[in-house]
Design a protein around this motif. Sequence first.
Motif, short mmCIF file in Angstrom:
data_model
loop_
_atom_site.label_atom_id
_atom_site.label_comp_id
_atom_site.label_asym_id
_atom_site.label_seq_id
_atom_site.Cartn_x
_atom_site.Cartn_y
_atom_site.Cartn_z
N LYS A 106 0.60 -1.35 -0.06
CA LYS A 106 -0.12 -0.15 0.39
C LYS A 106 1.13 0.82 -0.02
N LEU A 107 0.02 2.09 -0.65
CA LEU A 107 1.27 3.43 -0.77
C LEU A 107 1.35 3.84 1.06
N THR A 108 1.84 4.59 1.44
CA THR A 108 2.27 5.37 2.37
C THR A 108 2.73 6.18 3.13
N PHE A 109 1.74 7.30 2.54
CA PHE A 109 1.79 8.49 2.66
C PHE A 109 0.16 8.99 2.98
N ASP A 110 0.50 9.95 3.40
CA ASP A 110 -0.96 10.26 3.52
C ASP A 110 -1.37 12.06 2.55
N SER A 111 -1.93 10.97 1.89
CA SER A 111 -2.51 11.33 0.74
C SER A 111 -3.60 12.42 0.73
N HIS A 112 -4.59 12.73 2.08
CA HIS A 112 -4.98 13.73 2.49
C HIS A 112 -4.62 15.69 2.67
N ALA A 113 -3.58 14.40 3.66
CA ALA A 113 -2.11 16.26 3.60
C ALA A 113 -2.11 16.69 2.66
N VAL A 114 -1.77 15.90 1.51
CA VAL A 114 -0.87 16.63 -0.17
C VAL A 114 -2.35 17.27 -0.81
N GLN B 60 -8.61 19.56 -8.12
CA GLN B 60 -7.54 19.25 -8.96
C GLN B 60 -6.71 19.06 -8.29
N ALA B 61 -6.26 19.11 -6.73
CA ALA B 61 -5.18 18.45 -5.90
C ALA B 61 -6.00 17.69 -6.04
N GLU B 62 -7.18 17.06 -6.31
CA GLU B 62 -7.26 15.29 -5.94
C GLU B 62 -6.77 14.65 -6.90
N LEU B 63 -7.02 15.20 -7.82
CA LEU B 63 -7.25 14.84 -9.35
C LEU B 63 -5.06 14.65 -9.56
N ILE B 64 -4.13 15.13 -9.01
CA ILE B 64 -2.55 15.11 -8.84
C ILE B 64 -2.66 14.36 -7.45
N VAL B 65 -3.14 14.21 -6.62
CA VAL B 65 -2.79 13.18 -5.70
C VAL B 65 -3.21 12.14 -6.38
N SER B 66 -4.48 11.60 -7.18
CA SER B 66 -4.27 10.40 -7.62
C SER B 66 -3.53 9.96 -8.51
N ALA B 67 -3.70 11.10 -9.05
CA ALA B 67 -1.75 10.45 -10.05
C ALA B 67 -0.72 10.63 -10.15
N LEU B 68 -0.77 10.68 -9.10
CA LEU B 68 1.24 11.01 -7.91
C LEU B 68 0.35 9.07 -7.13
N THR C 21 -1.00 6.49 -8.39
CA THR C 21 -0.78 5.38 -9.55
C THR C 21 0.24 5.76 -10.07
N LEU C 22 0.85 6.99 -10.44
CA LEU C 22 2.49 6.57 -10.35
C LEU C 22 3.19 6.21 -9.69
N THR C 23 3.05 6.43 -8.92
CA THR C 23 4.11 6.06 -7.36
C THR C 23 3.99 4.52 -7.03
N THR C 24 2.69 4.20 -7.35
CA THR C 24 2.50 1.84 -7.16
C THR C 24 3.15 1.81 -8.14
N ALA C 25 2.46 2.08 -9.65
CA ALA C 25 3.37 1.16 -10.89
C ALA C 25 4.38 1.28 -10.61
N ASN C 26 6.13 2.21 -9.70
CA ASN C 26 7.28 2.89 -10.09
C ASN C 26 7.17 1.81 -9.00
N MET C 27 6.57 1.51 -7.76
CA MET C 27 7.08 0.83 -6.56
C MET C 27 6.67 -0.75 -6.80
N ASP C 28 5.35 -0.78 -8.18
CA ASP C 28 5.59 -2.13 -8.81
C ASP C 28 6.79 -2.60 -9.60
N ILE C 29 7.06 -1.87 -10.00
CA ILE C 29 8.52 -2.29 -10.66
C ILE C 29 9.63 -2.24 -10.13
N VAL C 30 9.47 -0.92 -9.30
CA VAL C 30 10.98 -1.32 -8.31
C VAL C 30 11.23 -2.55 -7.03
#
Length: 170
Positions: free
Chosen positions: A22-30, A43-51, A53-62
Motif C-alpha cells: 500500500k502507498l504509505t503517505f497521507d494523501s489527504h495532507a497532500v 485539481q488537488a485530488e486529481l494530482i494526488v490520484s495521479a501521484l 497511480t504513478l507511485t504504485t506503478a513505480n513501486m511495482d516495477i522497483v
Amino acid sequence: MRAPLATFDLRKVELTPLEQRKLTFDSHAVVTELENSGFEKRQAELIVSALVTLTTANMDIVYKDMVTKSHQEIAVQQIMAHLDSIRKDMVILEKSEFANLRSENTKMKRELEQLQSRMKEESQKVRAESKLDINLERSRVSDMFTDQEKKLMEATSEFYHKVPRLCTTS
C-alpha cells in the motif's frame, strides 16, 4: 518568504507481496497542501490520484524482483539444504563407485589368477610333450645308431671272413 518544510507522514515499510503493498503517505495532507498552494480541490485530488497511480506503478516495477531479508534467508537455507543433499549423494556415489571398482578389481584379479594357472598348466604340458618328443627322438637315434653298429659289425665280420679267402686265392 520561505515555504514550510512539509512531511507527509512517511513511514519505513517492510516489503510485502504486490497484492498487499500500500502507498504509505497521507494523501489527504497532500491534497490539503495543494489547496493551500492555490489549487482547487478537484485539481488537488486529481494530482494526488495521479501521484498515487504513478507511485504504485513505480513501486511495482522497483519491488517486483526484490525479496525481504527473511525470504532471502529462507532461500539461502533451501539452497544450503539442497547443496548438503548433493554432497551426500556425491559421497554415496563415490562410495558405491569405489565399491564397484574394488569388485571389478577383485574379479579381474581372479581372472588373472585363472589365466596364470592355465598358462602354467599349458606350459607344463608343452614341456612334458617336448621332453617326451626329445626322449622318443633320442631313443630312435639310439636305435638307429645301434642298427648301424650292428650292420657295421656284420659287414666287418663278413669282410674278415672274405679277406682270408682273398689272401689264399691269390
